[in-house]
Design a protein around this motif. Structure first.
Motif, short mmCIF file in Angstrom:
data_model
loop_
_atom_site.label_atom_id
_atom_site.label_comp_id
_atom_site.label_asym_id
_atom_site.label_seq_id
_atom_site.Cartn_x
_atom_site.Cartn_y
_atom_site.Cartn_z
N PRO A 1 0.79 -1.24 0.00
CA PRO A 1 0.00 0.00 0.00
C PRO A 1 0.82 1.29 0.00
N ILE B 1 -5.88 1.20 6.11
CA ILE B 1 -5.27 1.05 4.78
C ILE B 1 -4.85 -0.40 4.55
N ASP C 1 -6.40 -2.75 1.63
CA ASP C 1 -5.48 -3.29 0.63
C ASP C 1 -5.52 -4.82 0.61
N ALA D 1 -1.57 6.73 -3.39
CA ALA D 1 -2.88 6.48 -2.79
C ALA D 1 -2.74 6.20 -1.29
N GLY D 2 -1.72 5.44 -0.93
CA GLY D 2 -1.49 5.12 0.47
C GLY D 2 -1.17 6.35 1.29
N ALA E 1 -4.28 8.68 1.66
CA ALA E 1 -5.23 8.09 2.61
C ALA E 1 -4.72 8.19 4.04
N TRP E 2 -3.42 7.99 4.22
CA TRP E 2 -2.83 8.08 5.56
C TRP E 2 -2.95 9.51 6.09
N TYR F 1 -8.43 5.06 0.99
CA TYR F 1 -7.48 4.24 0.24
C TYR F 1 -8.20 3.36 -0.79
N ALA G 1 -7.19 3.83 -4.55
CA ALA G 1 -6.43 2.73 -5.15
C ALA G 1 -7.21 2.04 -6.27
#
Length: 493
Positions: A93, A372, A376, A406-407, A410-411, A437, A441
Motif C-alpha cells: 500500500p 489502509i 489493501d 494512494a497510500g 489516505a494516511w 485508500y 487505489a
C-alpha cells in the motif's frame, strides 16, 4: 546481485516458512498476558471511575478490547497466511521506498516506549536492590535492565515466548494479590469498590464517558494492530485450511481472549487503586502499606511487566522495521540494538509529560494505517498477494519511484481525522483511512499500476498457507513458491 535487490531481500525479512513458525496458541496468549500489564491500563481504570462505576468501566473495557482484538487478528492474517512482516507488506500500500516513512514513525514510537518502560522497570529494580542491599543507583539499573531485554529479544522470537511463559504466571499471581490488597484498603475507608464514583455523570455525559473508555482501550493498542504481522508470522497454523477462523486460531485466542481478560483485570486494579487512595498507580497505593519482602515482590511484578511488554510490543516490531530500512547490513539483532540505543539516548522519561500525549496521538494517527492495510489486503487483493514482487526493485510494487501515492494520501486524511476526533481516534482513523485508500487505489492508482493478483485472482498463484505454500525468495531475482500437496492435515502441531 544488484544492490537494490539485496536491499529488498534482507534475510531477516524473508517470508517465514511453515516449519519455522514456532509460537503456539498458548505461547501467544502468554505473550499477551505480559504485554497487557502496562501503566496506561491502570490509568484507564483510574480515569474511568471518576465518572462511571467500576462495573460500567469493566463493560466498556471488555467491548473495547474485544474490538481491538478483532482488528489485531484480522491484520495478523497477513503474517499467518504469507509469513510476511509489517514493513514488508507495507510495500504493497505504500511502495518499496514509501514503506519506510510510516514504518519509521512506528519504529521510533516503539523505541521511545521501550525507553519509558525500561525507566519504570529500572526504578522498580533499584527499589528492590535498595530494600535488600542498600544499593541506590537507578541509572546503573537502567543500563543492566536495558541490556538484559535487548539480549532476550536479539536471541529470537522463541526466546521472547519462553520469557513470556515464565513471566505471565508470576504477573497473574501478583496481580490477584494487588487487587485483594487494594480492595481491602478501599473497603476500610467505607467505599464500595463496584459502586463508588468520584463525580457521577448522567445522560449524554455518561454515554460520552463510556465511549471514551472503549476507545481509550482500543487506541492504546492501535500500533500493535498495525504491525502485528511481525509477530503473527511466527504463529503456528495448519496448512490447507480454508476456514479463516481455524487458520487464525492462535491469534484469536491470544488477541480476543487473553488480551481482553488481562487488560480488563489491569483496568480494574487501576480503578480500585484510585478508589482506595486517589491514585491509579497501584505501586504508589500499595507502597503505603507494603514493606520488606512484600514490597520487593510487588516491585518484581513491575520489572517483569515492563520486560514482557517491551520485548514483544516494542523491540520486536522496532527491530523488524529498522532491519527493513537498513537492508542486509542491519540484521534483526542489529535492529534490536538500534531500537535500544534510540530509546535510551533520547531519554524519553525526562519528557514524560510531553511525550506520552505525543505517542498516544501518534498511535491514533497510525490507526489510519490499520484501515489502509485492511482495505489493501481484504477489500482489494482479497488476501491474495504477489509476494515475490514485494522483493523486486522493478516489480509491481515499485509504482512511481517506489511510492504508492494512494497510500500516503489516505494516511494523511485518515490521520488528520483521527487527530481532530482524538476521543474516537482509532475508529475514525480506521474508517477514513480504509475508505479513502479503497477509492483512490481501486479507481485511480491501480488503474495506472496494474496488480497481478487483482487481474488474475487465483488462489493457487497468490495464496500462501491456505494452499500449502511456502514463499521462497531467491537471491538471484528469481523467486519461487514451494507448494506441498497434502490432504489438509495440520502437520505443524
Amino acid at each position: 546481485m544488484k544492490k537494490e535487490e539485496s536491499y529488498l531481500k534482507s534475510p531477516d525479512l524473508l517470508p517465514i516458512a511453515h516449519k519455522d513458525k514456532k509460537i503456539g496458541t498458548g505461547g501467544f496468549a502468554m505473550m499477551w498476558v505480559g504485554m497487557a500489564v502496562v501503566l496506561a491500563a491502570f490509568a484507564i481504570g483510574g480515569a474511568g471511575v471518576q465518572s462511571l462505576s467500576l462495573t460500567w468501566v469493566v463493560v466498556a473495557t471488555i467491548i473495547g478490547t474485544i474490538g481491538i482484538g478483532l482488528f489485531i487478528t484480522v491484520i495478523g492474517d497477513i503474517g499467518i497466511e504469507h509469513g510476511l512482516s509489517f514493513p514488508v507488506y507495507m510495500r504493497a500500500p505504500f511502495g518499496t521506498i514509501g514503506t519506510h516513512i510510516p514504518s519509521i514513525v512506528r519504529g521510533l514510537a516503539a523505541s521511545f516506549w521501550f525507553g519509558i518502560n525500561t525507566y519504570f522497570g529500572a526504578t522498580a529494580m533499584n527499589a528492590i536492590l535498595n530494600v535488600l542491599f542498600g544499593f541506590d543507583n537507578w541509572f546503573v539499573c537502567f543500563l543492566i535492565f536495558a541490556t538484559v531485554q535487548l539480549v532476550n529479544t536479539a536471541l529470537g522470537i522463541k526466546a521472547v515466548e519462553r520469557f513470556a511463559d515464565l513471566a505471565a504466571p508470576v504477573i497473574i499471581i501478583i496481580s490477584v494479590w494487588m487487587y485483594a490488597s487494594l480492595s481491602e484498603q478501599a473497603i476500610s475507608q467505607g467505599r464500595e469498590v463496584w459502586a463508588w464514583i468520584e463525580s457521577p455523570v448522567t445522560g449524554g455525559a455518561a454515554v460520552t464517558a463510556f465511549l471514551v473508555v472503549i476507545f481509550s482501550n482500543m487506541g492504546f493498542w492501535a500500533t500493535i494492530s498495525a504491525d502485528i504481522p511481525s509477530i503473527s508470522r511466527f504463529i503456528k497454523a495448519p496448512r490447507f485450511e480454508r476456514s479463516w477462523v481455524k487458520r487464525n486460531k492462535g491469534t484469536l485466542v491470544g488477541s480476543m481472549i487473553a488480551l481482553p481478560i488481562t487488560q480488563t483485570f489491569m483496568v480494574v486494579i487501576g480503578g480500585v487503586s484510585y478508589i482506595a487512595v486517589s491514585n491509579y498507580d497501584p505501586v504508589v497505593a500499595l507502597q503505603e502499606a507494603a514493606t520488606g519482602l512484600v514490597l520487593g515482590v510487588l516491585l518484581l511484578m513491575i520489572v517483569l511487566a515492563q520486560w514482557s511488554t517491551n520485548v514483544s510490543a516494542n523491540l520486536v516490531p522496532a527491530a523488524t522495521i529498522f532491519s527493513n530500512v537498513g537492508g542486509p547490513r542491519v540484521p534483526f539483532w542489529a535492529g534490536v540494538i538500534i531500537a535500544g540505543v534510540v530509546g535510551s539516548v533520547v531519554q524519553p522519561w525526562s519528557l514524560f509529560n510531553i511525550l506520552i500525549p505525543i505517542l498516544l496521538i501518534v498511535g491514533g494517527i497510525l490507526s489510519a494505517i490499520v484501515g489502509i492495510l485492511f482495505a489493501d489486503y481484504y477489500l482489494l487483493r482479497k488476501r491474495r498477494v504477489n509476494v515475490p514482487d514485494l522483493y523486486e526493485k522493478d516489480g509491481q510494487y515499485r509504482y512511481m519511484n517506489g511510492v504508492n501515492a494512494a497510500g500516503f494520501i489516505a494516511w494523511f486524511i485518515g490521520g488528520l481525522a483521527a487527530y481532530f476526533l482524538s476521543n474516537y481516534s482509532f475508529l475514525v482513523g480506521f474508517l477514513v483511512g480504509a475508505g479513502t485508500y479503497y477509492v483512490l487505489a481501486k479507481y485511480w492508482w491501480f488503474k495506472k499500476y496494474k496488480q497481478a493478483e487483482m487481474l488474475d485472482p487465483s488462489d493457487e498463484k497468490y495464496l500462501g498457507i491456505t494452499v500449502g505454500r511456502d514463499w521462497i525468495i531467491g537471491s538471484d531475482s528469481e523467486s519461487q513458491a514451494v507448494q506441498e500437496v497434502g490432504s489438509g492435515l495440520d502437520e505443524g502441531r
